[in-house]
Design a protein around this motif. Structure first.
Motif, short mmCIF file in Angstrom:
data_model
loop_
_atom_site.label_atom_id
_atom_site.label_comp_id
_atom_site.label_asym_id
_atom_site.label_seq_id
_atom_site.Cartn_x
_atom_site.Cartn_y
_atom_site.Cartn_z
N PRO A 47 0.81 -1.23 0.00
CA PRO A 47 0.00 0.00 0.00
C PRO A 47 0.84 1.28 0.00
O PRO A 47 0.38 2.31 -0.48
CB PRO A 47 -0.85 -0.11 1.27
N TYR A 52 -1.55 4.02 -1.85
CA TYR A 52 -2.85 3.99 -1.16
C TYR A 52 -2.84 4.84 0.11
O TYR A 52 -3.83 5.51 0.43
CB TYR A 52 -3.23 2.55 -0.82
N ASP A 55 -2.81 8.49 -0.97
CA ASP A 55 -4.14 8.91 -1.40
C ASP A 55 -5.04 9.20 -0.20
O ASP A 55 -5.99 9.99 -0.31
CB ASP A 55 -4.80 7.82 -2.26
N ALA A 56 -4.74 8.55 0.92
CA ALA A 56 -5.53 8.75 2.15
C ALA A 56 -4.97 9.89 3.00
O ALA A 56 -5.33 10.02 4.17
CB ALA A 56 -5.56 7.45 2.96
N ALA A 241 -6.79 2.08 3.81
CA ALA A 241 -5.74 1.96 2.78
C ALA A 241 -5.01 0.64 2.90
O ALA A 241 -4.68 0.00 1.89
CB ALA A 241 -4.76 3.13 2.93
N LYS A 244 -7.09 -2.18 1.39
CA LYS A 244 -7.02 -2.14 -0.07
C LYS A 244 -5.73 -2.79 -0.55
O LYS A 244 -5.72 -3.59 -1.51
CB LYS A 244 -7.09 -0.69 -0.55
#
Length: 345
Positions: A47, A52, A55-56, A241, A244
């Motif tokens: 991640p 990820y 992005d968070a 995240a 994912k």
């Protein structure tokens, strides 16, 4: 336009820009692994590599570790915000440090079962757990399987075991040399290390704790109470995240190992891919995990584990299961539905 109005407008624009920057800035998270950059580290490195966490709005730094106990201590000290550690080690810290001001809390279960097992060579004649009675076992003193062995021994009628302590790199070597009759360790770590020392997997007897009455949870993501109190949104964003990324790792572990190699260029890609797959099959996508749901726990099972750890570890106070777990930051049930269904036979 008056000069006064222009100055006011400029000041307002600067304030709005500053507020926007503050709102958009990322939260730094220092994350402590339980062990070295081996296959399972992909769960956290993927991640990061795929962006990820970024992005968070999180700036996550993942560091290698040297044991679950150390991971718990480092998060408790404030040196790290979050970490990955064996739940039993977290319970032990809570019970032995009841007055500690910053006791970490488990916020997501990753290894639904403990990966601990007892391993011996078939030529030793050890065929059942009861055959371990009177034998010499070896493991580092902090090994999760060794610490939980009293629970395994009680469940399987084992007595009079003599322990030999050693550094982690010597564990499998001493077994293969015959210095000890059996060892405790994580299955996906020790089995592959035994093979690397020239012993075929079919020549190894493995007693995985969950298969012999020891239903302990394994490793969980832990967070500091300070982070939980000051930035609960960051904890929630981290777990979303991570989930994912974990789905990507489970779906394609071979590709995920490249993210581990990017952090440690000397790893054996084939070996670590096998280690990751073994971890997925034994403790992540296990029947228990599919039943309870990825990331989640069952209250009665947690309470039983707390009682067992209190007894086996002879803690200063009894483990309070409600104090070690906080599931309020977990993603939705739909988001947590990442485990593939077992193949039909």
């Amino acid at each position: 336009m008056s000069k006064r109005f222009f100055l006011k407008a400029t000041a307002m624009l600067a304030l709005v820009t500053t507020m926007g920057a503050v709102h958009a800035q990322t939260t730094p998270i220092k994350f402590q692994l339980d062990w070295r950059f081996e296959g399972p580290a992909a769960l956290f490195l993927t991640p990061v590599a795929k962006g990820y966490f970024k992005d968070a709005k999180l700036d996550v730094t993942v560091d290698a570790g040297n044991g679950s106990g150390a991971a718990v201590t480092r998060v408790a000290s404030g040196a790290y915000d979050m970490g990955f550690a064996d739940l039993a080690a977290l319970m032990e810290f809570h019970a032995n440090n009841p007055d500690a001001p910053n006791k970490p809390v488990a916020v997501m279960m990753v290894y639904n079962n403990t990966p601990a097992s007892v391993m011996s060579l078939k030529k030793s004649g050890i065929k059942t757990p009861a055959d371990l009675s009177g034998k010499k076992l070896g493991a580092p003193v902090f090994d999760a399987g060794r610490r939980a062995f009293p629970i395994f021994a009680k469940e399987n009628g084992i007595s009079n075991v003599a322990w030999t302590a050693m550094d982690p790199p010597l564990r499998e070597t001493m077994l293969v040399r015959g210095d000890v009759d059996a060892i405790t360790g994580f299955t996906f770590t020790s089995l592959l290390n035994i093979e690397a020392r020239g012993v075929k997997a079919e020549d190894v007897t493995i007693f995985q704790y969950p298969d012999f009455g020891v239903k302990l949870y394994g490793n969980a993501i832990i967070a500091s109470p300070k982070l939980i109190k000051e930035n609960p949104a960051a904890v929630k964003a981290f777990l979303a995240a991570f989930t994912k990324g974990a789905k990507d790792v489970i779906t394609n572990p071979a590709a995920a190992i490249n993210d581990v190699k990017a952090r440690d260029g000397i790893i054996n890609v084939e070996l670590e891919t096998r280690r990751m797959k073994l971890a997925i099959d034994t403790v992540i996508n296990s029947p228990g995990a599919r039943e309870e749901g990825f990331g989640q726990i069952r209250g009665p099972r947690l309470s039983l584990m707390a009682s067992q750890v209190s007894d086996a570890f002879s803690t200063k106070s009894r483990v309070n299961p409600e104090a070690v777990w906080n599931g309020s930051f977990l993603p939705t049930t739909k988001e947590l539905d990442i485990l593939p269904k077992p193949a039909k036979k």
